[in-house]
Design a protein around this motif. Structure first.
Motif, short mmCIF file in Angstrom:
data_model
loop_
_atom_site.label_atom_id
_atom_site.label_comp_id
_atom_site.label_asym_id
_atom_site.label_seq_id
_atom_site.Cartn_x
_atom_site.Cartn_y
_atom_site.Cartn_z
N ALA A 72 1.04 -4.26 -7.69
CA ALA A 72 0.32 -2.91 -7.95
C ALA A 72 -0.74 -2.69 -7.23
CB ALA A 72 -0.25 -2.98 -9.44
N SER A 73 -1.55 -3.71 -6.84
CA SER A 73 -2.69 -3.37 -6.26
C SER A 73 -2.81 -3.70 -4.57
CB SER A 73 -3.68 -4.62 -6.67
OG SER A 73 -4.05 -4.26 -7.91
N VAL A 74 -1.99 -4.38 -4.13
CA VAL A 74 -1.96 -4.38 -2.80
C VAL A 74 -1.55 -3.24 -1.93
CG1 VAL A 74 -1.03 -5.73 -0.46
CG2 VAL A 74 -1.64 -7.06 -2.59
N PRO A 75 -0.66 -2.58 -2.01
CA PRO A 75 -0.36 -1.30 -1.41
C PRO A 75 -1.42 -0.09 -1.30
CG PRO A 75 1.71 -1.98 -2.57
CD PRO A 75 0.59 -2.99 -3.09
N PRO A 76 -2.12 0.11 -2.61
CA PRO A 76 -3.42 0.94 -2.60
C PRO A 76 -4.60 0.34 -1.68
CG PRO A 76 -2.46 0.87 -4.69
CD PRO A 76 -1.77 -0.39 -3.93
N ALA A 77 -4.68 -1.15 -1.73
CA ALA A 77 -5.85 -1.71 -1.19
C ALA A 77 -5.59 -1.57 0.53
CB ALA A 77 -5.98 -2.99 -1.60
N VAL A 78 -4.56 -1.41 0.94
CA VAL A 78 -4.16 -1.51 2.42
C VAL A 78 -3.34 -0.26 2.61
CG1 VAL A 78 -4.29 -3.88 2.72
CG2 VAL A 78 -2.14 -2.88 2.09
N THR A 91 -0.37 5.89 -3.07
CA THR A 91 -1.25 6.42 -4.49
C THR A 91 -0.60 7.67 -4.84
OG1 THR A 91 -2.78 7.44 -2.99
CG2 THR A 91 -3.49 5.34 -3.70
N ALA A 92 0.55 8.30 -4.10
CA ALA A 92 1.41 9.46 -4.65
C ALA A 92 2.23 8.79 -6.03
CB ALA A 92 2.16 9.90 -3.41
N ARG A 93 2.68 9.78 -6.83
CA ARG A 93 3.04 9.80 -7.88
C ARG A 93 4.54 8.95 -7.62
NH1 ARG A 93 2.90 14.25 -12.25
NH2 ARG A 93 1.59 12.99 -13.12
N GLY A 94 5.41 9.40 -6.56
CA GLY A 94 6.66 8.75 -6.47
C GLY A 94 6.58 7.21 -6.16
N TRP A 95 5.44 7.02 -5.19
CA TRP A 95 5.66 5.52 -5.02
C TRP A 95 5.10 4.60 -6.25
CZ3 TRP A 95 5.44 3.04 -0.08
CH2 TRP A 95 4.86 1.44 -0.33
#
Length: 124
Positions: A72-78, A91-95
């Motif tokens: 949950a956290s790594v993709p938005p953090a990078v 952070t897009a709805r589809g992702w």
């Protein structure tokens, strides 16, 4: 689903915890005891109860918690890296929807009972 939305809305929380978590310091101890401990313990207790009733896959609840947090956290953090490599916004709805599905599959097995219920009610 809440953790995915929270991670997308507040990516700096993961950045802080990743930075602070690299060494055992008084600040890390404070963060763990005042911010992380209660939800960590609640997650593990909930997973163990669900495992006893057979609704969550058999695994170490502590490792599962870190796996869920990481997914949950790594993709938005990078997010800049993700956007550069994939052309997609984490952070897009589809992702976020695909991330929730992946976590459900990890936690519940191949098909989440929640997703099955939602797909059955959408046909009504």
């Amino acid at each position: 689903a809440d953790i995915v939305r929270f991670a997308a809305d507040e990516p700096e929380v993961h950045r802080i915890m990743a930075s602070e978590g690299s060494q055992l310091t008084p600040r890390l101890v404070w963060l763990c005891e005042n911010v992380v401990r209660q939800p960590f313990d609640e997650f593990c207790v909930l997973v163990m109860a669900a495992q006893k009733e057979g609704s969550v896959r058999a695994c170490d609840p502590e490792i599962l918690r870190y796996a869920v947090i990481s997914i949950a956290s790594v993709p938005p953090a990078v997010s800049s890296e993700v956007q550069y490599l994939t052309g997609k916004n984490p952070t897009a709805r589809g992702w976020m929807s695909k991330t929730i599905e992946l976590i459900e599959d990890l936690v519940f097995g191949f098909k989440s009972p929640i997703r099955k219920l939602l797909s059955n009610t959408s046909r009504l």
